[in-house]
Each structure stands twice: as structure tokens, then as C-alpha cells.
Motif scaffolding. Sequence first.
Motif, PDB file in Angstrom:
ATOM      1  N   PRO A 192      15.203  90.590  28.273  1.00 54.79           N
ATOM      2  CA  PRO A 192      16.469  90.271  28.027  1.00 54.79           C
ATOM      3  C   PRO A 192      16.946  90.642  29.268  1.00 54.79           C
ATOM      4  CG  PRO A 192      15.438  90.786  26.317  1.00 54.79           C
ATOM      5  CD  PRO A 192      14.636  90.136  27.677  1.00 54.79           C
ATOM      6  N   VAL A 196      22.846  88.392  32.291  1.00 57.43           N
ATOM      7  CA  VAL A 196      22.984  88.931  31.251  1.00 57.43           C
ATOM      8  C   VAL A 196      24.490  87.846  31.281  1.00 57.43           C
ATOM      9  CG1 VAL A 196      23.752  90.960  29.505  1.00 57.43           C
ATOM     10  CG2 VAL A 196      21.843  91.093  30.058  1.00 57.43           C
ATOM     11  N   ASN A 200      25.343  85.372  26.422  1.00 57.68           N
ATOM     12  CA  ASN A 200      23.790  85.343  25.767  1.00 57.68           C
ATOM     13  C   ASN A 200      24.145  87.254  24.667  1.00 57.68           C
ATOM     14  OD1 ASN A 200      24.164  87.429  27.449  1.00 57.68           O
ATOM     15  ND2 ASN A 200      22.150  85.893  28.982  1.00 57.68           N
ATOM     16  N   GLU A 203      22.906  88.318  21.801  1.00 63.03           N
ATOM     17  CA  GLU A 203      21.587  89.292  21.265  1.00 63.03           C
ATOM     18  C   GLU A 203      21.150  90.107  22.605  1.00 63.03           C
ATOM     19  OE1 GLU A 203      19.643  85.677  22.305  1.00 63.03           O
ATOM     20  OE2 GLU A 203      19.482  86.014  24.370  1.00 63.03           O
ATOM     21  N   ARG A 204      22.500  90.560  22.930  1.00 61.65           N
ATOM     22  CA  ARG A 204      21.720  91.201  24.046  1.00 61.65           C
ATOM     23  C   ARG A 204      22.741  93.364  24.333  1.00 61.65           C
ATOM     24  NH1 ARG A 204      19.630  87.321  28.711  1.00 61.65           N
ATOM     25  NH2 ARG A 204      18.533  86.352  27.585  1.00 61.65           N
ATOM     26  N   LYS A 205      22.602  94.053  24.673  1.00 60.40           N
ATOM     27  CA  LYS A 205      23.307  95.249  23.459  1.00 60.40           C
ATOM     28  C   LYS A 205      23.153  96.417  25.544  1.00 60.40           C
ATOM     29  CE  LYS A 205      26.551  97.111  21.454  1.00 60.40           C
ATOM     30  NZ  LYS A 205      28.478  96.197  21.114  1.00 60.40           N
ATOM     31  N   VAL A 215      19.042  97.438  28.501  1.00 66.72           N
ATOM     32  CA  VAL A 215      19.348  96.002  27.068  1.00 66.72           C
ATOM     33  C   VAL A 215      18.400  96.567  26.210  1.00 66.72           C
ATOM     34  CG1 VAL A 215      19.419  93.362  27.145  1.00 66.72           C
ATOM     35  CG2 VAL A 215      19.360  94.318  29.203  1.00 66.72           C
ATOM     36  N   ASN A 216      19.022  96.155  25.033  1.00 75.64           N
ATOM     37  CA  ASN A 216      18.549  96.512  23.684  1.00 75.64           C
ATOM     38  C   ASN A 216      17.507  97.770  23.732  1.00 75.64           C
ATOM     39  OD1 ASN A 216      19.891  93.917  23.191  1.00 75.64           O
ATOM     40  ND2 ASN A 216      17.775  92.861  22.820  1.00 75.64           N
ATOM     41  N   TYR A 219      15.150  97.551  28.026  1.00 77.05           N
ATOM     42  CA  TYR A 219      15.073  96.389  28.832  1.00 77.05           C
ATOM     43  C   TYR A 219      15.104  96.632  30.146  1.00 77.05           C
ATOM     44  CZ  TYR A 219      12.101  93.918  25.259  1.00 77.05           C
ATOM     45  OH  TYR A 219      11.767  92.690  24.528  1.00 77.05           O
TER      46      TYR A 219
END
Length: 272
Positions: A192, A196, A200, A203-205, A215-216, A219
Motif C-alpha cells: 500500500p 498512492v 486508491n 483503501e489507503r489513508k 499508509v493505513n 506501511y
Amino acid sequence: MANSFLQYNPGYELYIFLIDQVNSRFNLNSFSPYKILEISEINVPDFDLMAAQYSVIELNCAMKPFVAQWLFAQYQPDLLLYIDSDTLVFSSFEEVEKSLLENDLVITPHFTHPYPDNHLLPRERDILRSGLYNAGFIGMRNSANTNHFLSWWAGHMKSECYYNFAEGMGLDQIWINLVPLLFKGVQINSDPGLNVAYWNLHERKISIRDGSYWVNNEYPLVFLHISGYQFNEPLNISRHQNRYSFSDHLVLQNLFALYIDKVKENGYDFYS
């Protein structure tokens, strides 16, 4: 892209290829320490024909395999990375390098989880039209298999790198759909932290912790792909979407502001 990449990945040699002619409009040495080359210097077969039939973006995309072939032939690097210029790097590509010890090619999917069921853009059908994998980043290992891939890709780029969704044509990127089927040693890297972008964000914050971006929450953010951003519309994440806003991604807004400052510092007004 170049400055941020080498900040976290020292030791690479970085080349910028200009699909244009300088014609004394600026000093090539102003890009030091990076090597900038006009595309005419590598003698792409049938370049004039491609330049006549393609738009600016089509021509730029079509040159990728030819440039990669030239770099492999000229310098014989163990690894070669292609990275789009609208990219900001935040950490090391170490995991990509590890992947290329065991694989010849590393590609990244646009997303790995379904979009919410609504009519906001992009939709899954938009990704099907433009390609399952993003051609703004490709990792390559110097091998016969990679050379075979580049020859195959270049063959299609001579006359089949254009936009026509009714025909199923989505530039160079649509052809990458076939790569995991036609070639061995291809890793679809779903980390992830890689690539970025607006396609996407469902699904990726992105968050910040101890001075680093994640990320999430798990990661490391390796690179942000700022695709479709327009400086004259600073509040819109990308002209290709209406699914997300900065109000839902405040850290992302700060990173875009950082990107804008860096691009402007590097002469955006002059070069544009």
C-alpha cells in the motif's frame, strides 16, 4: 521527483529524458546533478513517424520502452526503475530492490479492493478502460526476460499507444494488463505504500507518526503519485476524479502543498 528520490535512495544514477528539443531555450546544465537527454540522442526507430501521429502525452508514454532499452544497452545497470515525473518520494525503495532480486519485473495495481458502489469517479469500469496496473512506475532487472518484455512493448508502442477507449486503447498502460500472462518473473506488488494516488484513496489513508508518513498506520509511504493535479485548481486532488476531497484526507493536502512548493521552486512558471 528526482530530488526526493535521491534523498531517500542515494547511489542511483538518475536520467531525465526530454521528449522535445531544447533549441537553446534553457541550459541543460541547470538540471545538474541529473543527466538530461533529448530523445533525439538515442535514435529511436521511426521516431518522426510516431511524433507525427501521436499527441504530446501519447508520444511521451510511447518512449518508455525505447528509453529503457537504450539505458540497458548503454550502461548495463543491474536494476532500472521508471518513475513518472509527477511523483514525490518519502522513503527507500529497498523492498522493491529486494523484489527485483527474485523477479525481473515489478508492477503495481491501481487498487486491490472494490470501490464503493456508487457513481463517483473513478469507477471500476474506468480502471478497466485505462489499465489494471499503473505504468507510472515499473521496476526492471537486467535479464533476457526483461529485454524480451521491452522489445514486445516497444513493438506495440510504434503505432498502438493512443487514447481511444471505444477501441480499448489506453496509451502504453493498457498493454501492461498482459504482462503477468505473457512473461515470467513478474511481481504484482500490492504494498500500500507504493504508488498512492487518487485511484486508491478508498483503501489507503496517510498518517504521520514520529516524523514519518505511513499508509493505513502500518506501511511506510514510499511514493505519492500526484496524477491529474492542476495548479489552477488547487482544491481538486485530480481532474480525473470526484470521489475524494482534501477535507477527508488532511495529511494528503499537506503533502500536495509540499509538492507544489517544490515544483514551483524548480522553475514551474518558466518551464511551463
